[in-house]
Design a protein around this motif. Structure first.
Motif, PDB file in Angstrom:
ATOM      1  N   THR A 472     -17.213 -17.244  19.144  1.00 26.33           N
ATOM      2  CA  THR A 472     -17.263 -17.145  20.602  1.00 26.33           C
ATOM      3  C   THR A 472     -17.097 -18.507  21.241  1.00 26.33           C
ATOM      4  N   ALA A 473     -16.890 -18.482  22.560  1.00 28.67           N
ATOM      5  CA  ALA A 473     -16.751 -19.733  23.309  1.00 28.67           C
ATOM      6  C   ALA A 473     -18.019 -20.575  23.193  1.00 28.67           C
ATOM      7  N   LYS A 474     -19.180 -19.913  23.106  1.00 26.72           N
ATOM      8  CA  LYS A 474     -20.441 -20.658  22.966  1.00 26.72           C
ATOM      9  C   LYS A 474     -20.492 -21.408  21.639  1.00 26.72           C
ATOM     10  N   ASP A 475     -19.873 -20.845  20.594  1.00 26.84           N
ATOM     11  CA  ASP A 475     -19.844 -21.518  19.285  1.00 26.84           C
ATOM     12  C   ASP A 475     -19.074 -22.827  19.349  1.00 26.84           C
ATOM     13  N   LEU A 476     -18.223 -22.947  20.360  1.00 32.33           N
ATOM     14  CA  LEU A 476     -17.381 -24.148  20.481  1.00 32.33           C
ATOM     15  C   LEU A 476     -17.981 -25.167  21.430  1.00 32.33           C
ATOM     16  N   ALA A 477     -19.276 -25.073  21.666  1.00 29.19           N
ATOM     17  CA  ALA A 477     -19.928 -26.016  22.580  1.00 29.19           C
ATOM     18  C   ALA A 477     -19.761 -27.453  22.115  1.00 29.19           C
ATOM     19  N   ASP A 478     -19.704 -27.648  20.793  1.00 28.90           N
ATOM     20  CA  ASP A 478     -19.531 -28.994  20.245  1.00 28.90           C
ATOM     21  C   ASP A 478     -18.061 -29.357  20.074  1.00 28.90           C
ATOM     22  N   GLY A 479     -17.175 -28.484  20.525  1.00 26.66           N
ATOM     23  CA  GLY A 479     -15.745 -28.806  20.499  1.00 26.66           C
ATOM     24  C   GLY A 479     -14.941 -28.095  19.430  1.00 26.66           C
ATOM     25  N   GLN A 480     -15.583 -27.668  18.329  1.00 22.89           N
ATOM     26  CA  GLN A 480     -14.827 -27.043  17.255  1.00 22.89           C
ATOM     27  C   GLN A 480     -15.788 -26.419  16.237  1.00 22.89           C
ATOM     28  N   VAL A 481     -15.269 -25.467  15.480  1.00 22.05           N
ATOM     29  CA  VAL A 481     -15.972 -24.958  14.309  1.00 22.05           C
ATOM     30  C   VAL A 481     -14.968 -24.922  13.169  1.00 22.05           C
ATOM     31  N   LYS A 482     -15.488 -24.963  11.959  1.00 19.23           N
ATOM     32  CA  LYS A 482     -14.618 -24.977  10.777  1.00 19.23           C
ATOM     33  C   LYS A 482     -14.624 -23.623  10.101  1.00 19.23           C
ATOM     34  N   LEU A 483     -13.422 -23.112   9.825  1.00 22.54           N
ATOM     35  CA  LEU A 483     -13.246 -21.905   9.032  1.00 22.54           C
ATOM     36  C   LEU A 483     -12.706 -22.290   7.665  1.00 22.54           C
ATOM     37  N   GLY A 486     -11.890 -19.736   0.567  1.00 23.74           N
ATOM     38  CA  GLY A 486     -11.881 -20.332  -0.753  1.00 23.74           C
ATOM     39  C   GLY A 486     -12.316 -21.786  -0.688  1.00 23.74           C
ATOM     40  N   LYS A 487     -11.964 -22.549  -1.713  1.00 20.37           N
ATOM     41  CA  LYS A 487     -12.395 -23.940  -1.790  1.00 20.37           C
ATOM     42  C   LYS A 487     -11.402 -24.912  -1.153  1.00 20.37           C
ATOM     43  N   LYS A 488     -10.167 -24.457  -0.907  1.00 20.85           N
ATOM     44  CA  LYS A 488      -9.134 -25.418  -0.556  1.00 20.85           C
ATOM     45  C   LYS A 488      -8.422 -25.152   0.761  1.00 20.85           C
ATOM     46  N   LYS A 489      -8.774 -24.050   1.453  1.00 22.96           N
ATOM     47  CA  LYS A 489      -8.148 -23.754   2.739  1.00 22.96           C
ATOM     48  C   LYS A 489      -9.178 -23.931   3.840  1.00 22.96           C
ATOM     49  N   HIS A 490      -8.888 -24.853   4.757  1.00 20.75           N
ATOM     50  CA  HIS A 490      -9.813 -25.167   5.835  1.00 20.75           C
ATOM     51  C   HIS A 490      -9.031 -25.335   7.133  1.00 20.75           C
ATOM     52  N   ALA A 491      -9.649 -24.986   8.235  1.00 17.44           N
ATOM     53  CA  ALA A 491      -9.018 -25.133   9.538  1.00 17.44           C
ATOM     54  C   ALA A 491     -10.109 -25.232  10.613  1.00 17.44           C
ATOM     55  N   LEU A 492      -9.705 -25.689  11.778  1.00 19.10           N
ATOM     56  CA  LEU A 492     -10.628 -25.829  12.913  1.00 19.10           C
ATOM     57  C   LEU A 492     -10.262 -24.818  13.990  1.00 19.10           C
ATOM     58  N   VAL A 493     -11.281 -24.175  14.551  1.00 19.19           N
ATOM     59  CA  VAL A 493     -11.118 -23.337  15.738  1.00 19.19           C
ATOM     60  C   VAL A 493     -11.535 -24.165  16.941  1.00 19.19           C
ATOM     61  N   VAL A 494     -10.631 -24.303  17.906  1.00 24.47           N
ATOM     62  CA  VAL A 494     -10.899 -25.151  19.074  1.00 24.47           C
ATOM     63  C   VAL A 494     -10.699 -24.345  20.346  1.00 24.47           C
TER      64      VAL A 494
END
Length: 497
Positions: A472-483, A486-494
């Motif tokens: 949610t938008a509230k989860d992004l209060a700090d600017g981003q969250v990491k999804l 597995g062990k090697k695929k990572h991305a940021l939700v902004v």
């Protein structure tokens, strides 16, 4: 009635006579075959060459055409295993594993040793970027130029309108002229990072086959070049046999692709004195067509050389990952993801890939071949660094290393995450399944659900257990969250900009 009976009788006699003529026999009688000699480097690094044969088969009513792939393979005989190229280019091709097969390699080797040879490689504009599967061919052009020869990059603005059927189970999507030009604009930028372009004798040149293919007059082209090809031979090409064997429709448009590719070589020889075509081993039949067409039309001696199709040790085609194609353009794949692709190379492929996709000295690579167990990870980092440096530049590596170290230690500290791919949140909330699919971390929602249920998905390093979980938008209060998947695929939700 008597006349009709005679015609029928003659037809039967001709049909029976033709039944004894195998479709692969050239259209000549009591003459030595003009098929190019072939040198092949097999899995055991053995050297082979096709031996000319003498035919006593009666002449058929068609013009001679090049032998099909099956005929060439059946004619191959082993020659001296101590064949040692004189030219620096072929030495590099052999030592690093680039060489698969070649026409008349001894003569070509002599010309490469004594002259500046112009060689071309073709790239159709089917997407806005090439992917890592094309990198092998780009490296060949780079080695060619470094050996003192002239590389010619052929962009397939014309052939893309037809579509290469090689290795495809169905017709390629038809692209508009606007789409093709947009793809060419995207593709051409990568070559500046590997080749030096200019007006000098060995400077690279980029051309578009739409310049001549779109100007062809259909009837004149058929009359001038149609007699140089036979349907019998074309049906024997592997790309055609595979398609028909799968009972997949092969359109007349696609069937013409091999003729246009052959004509490209003839035209490049006439315009730029190009005498060598380079390509993948799946293009061998089309390339030999070009050699033969140029010889028949203009009596010019030209050559074809192929590289092996690169697969990983588990048999997968090079250039793909679980998340999709590994694109070469940074706007389609972030430099960090490109680095991570090479870092994830399987142990059995590392040394081979170091030889093919880097310019590290062979003696240095041989030392890394002695690494065992977890030590091979250091060679994987070298491979990832060298490949990324060549494509994206030295300046991206410090940030990539910092991001990799941060992810490994499971820390989130601002700038260390800058190189991760990003996805913007749509609306006030969005399901993690939709986000994973948009990031190409899963091919479908059903696949994503299975991965979540298997414990492979995380949000800010916490395992996701609910397939209906949202960001949610509230989860992004700090600017981003990491999804993470597995062990090697990572991305940021902004947040949405």
């Amino acid at each position: 009635l008597r006349r009709s009976s005679s015609v029928v009788l003659l037809s039967i006699m001709f049909t029976k006579a033709m039944a004894f003529v195998p479709p692969s026999v050239p259209m000549r009688m009591f003459v030595r075959s003009s098929a190019p000699r072939v040198l092949s480097f097999g899995a055991q690094n053995r050297v082979q060459r096709a031996r000319p044969t003498v035919s006593s088969t009666p002449l058929r009513m068609a013009v001679s055409s090049p032998p099909d792939e099956a005929e060439q393979a059946s004619e191959a005989v082993e020659i001296k295993q101590d064949f040692a190229p004189k030219s620096s280019f072929l030495k590099t091709m052999v030592e690093r594993g680039f060489l698969h097969s070649c026409t008349d390699i001894e003569t070509l080797d002599s010309k490469l040793d004594q002259l500046v040879v112009t060689a071309y490689l073709g790239f159709d504009a089917t997407a806005p970027s090439l992917h890592v599967g094309s990198l092998l061919q780009i490296m060949i052009l780079r080695h060619l130029q470094q050996s003192g020869h002239k590389p010619l990059v052929l962009l397939g603005g014309g052939t893309t309108k037809v579509g290469d059927p090689t290795g495809k189970d169905e017709s390629r999507k038809m692209l508009t002229d606007h789409d093709i030009q947009a793809n060419i604009n995207g593709i051409r930028q990568v070559f500046d990072k590997f080749l030096s372009f200019g007006e000098g004798e060995t400077d690279a040149l980029m051309v578009n086959n739409d310049e001549w293919l779109s100007e062809l007059r259909y009837l004149e082209f058929l009359r001038d070049y149609g007699p140089k090809f036979t349907i019998n031979r074309m049906l024997n090409f592997e790309s055609v046999k595979q398609r028909l064997g799968r009972e997949s429709p092969l359109t007349f448009l696609e069937f013409n692709y091999m003729i246009l590719q052959a004509y490209d070589f003839l035209e490049l020889n006439r315009r730029y004195k190009c005498t060598l075509q380079l390509g993948g081993s799946d293009q061998w039949g089309n390339m030999v067509n070009g050699v033969e067409l140029t010889r028949r039309c203009d009596s010019q001696e030209v050559f074809a050389m192929t590289a092996p199709l690169i697969t990983t040790s588990d048999g997968k085609k090079m250039g793909k990952s679980e998340g999709g194609a590994i694109w070469l353009n940074s706007d389609m794949l972030p430099p960090y993801d490109y680095w991570q692709f090479w870092r994830n190379t399987q142990d059995a492929d590392v040394i081979r890939f170091l030889k093919l996709f880097t310019e590290l000295p062979l003696d240095e690579i041989d030392k890394m071949a002695a690494l065992k167990g977890s030590e091979i990870n250091s060679a994987k980092k070298v491979l990832a660094d060298e490949c990324t440096r060549m494509l994206h530049g030295e300046e991206v590596l410090p940030s990539i290393h910092e991001t990799a170290a941060s992810l490994f230690s499971k820390k989130q500290n601002g700038g260390a995450m800058d190189d991760l791919p990003r996805v913007e949140l749509e609306g006030e909330a969005e399901g993690v399944i939709e986000l994973f699919v948009r990031l190409n971390f899963a091919k479908s929602k059903s696949e994503c659900r299975k991965l979540i249920q298997g414990g492979g998905a995380r949000l800010n390093d916490e395992k996701i257990t609910d397939i209906a979980a949202t960001v949610t938008a509230k989860d992004l209060a700090d600017g981003q969250v990491k999804l993470s998947m597995g062990k090697k695929k990572h991305a940021l939700v902004v947040p949405k900009a």
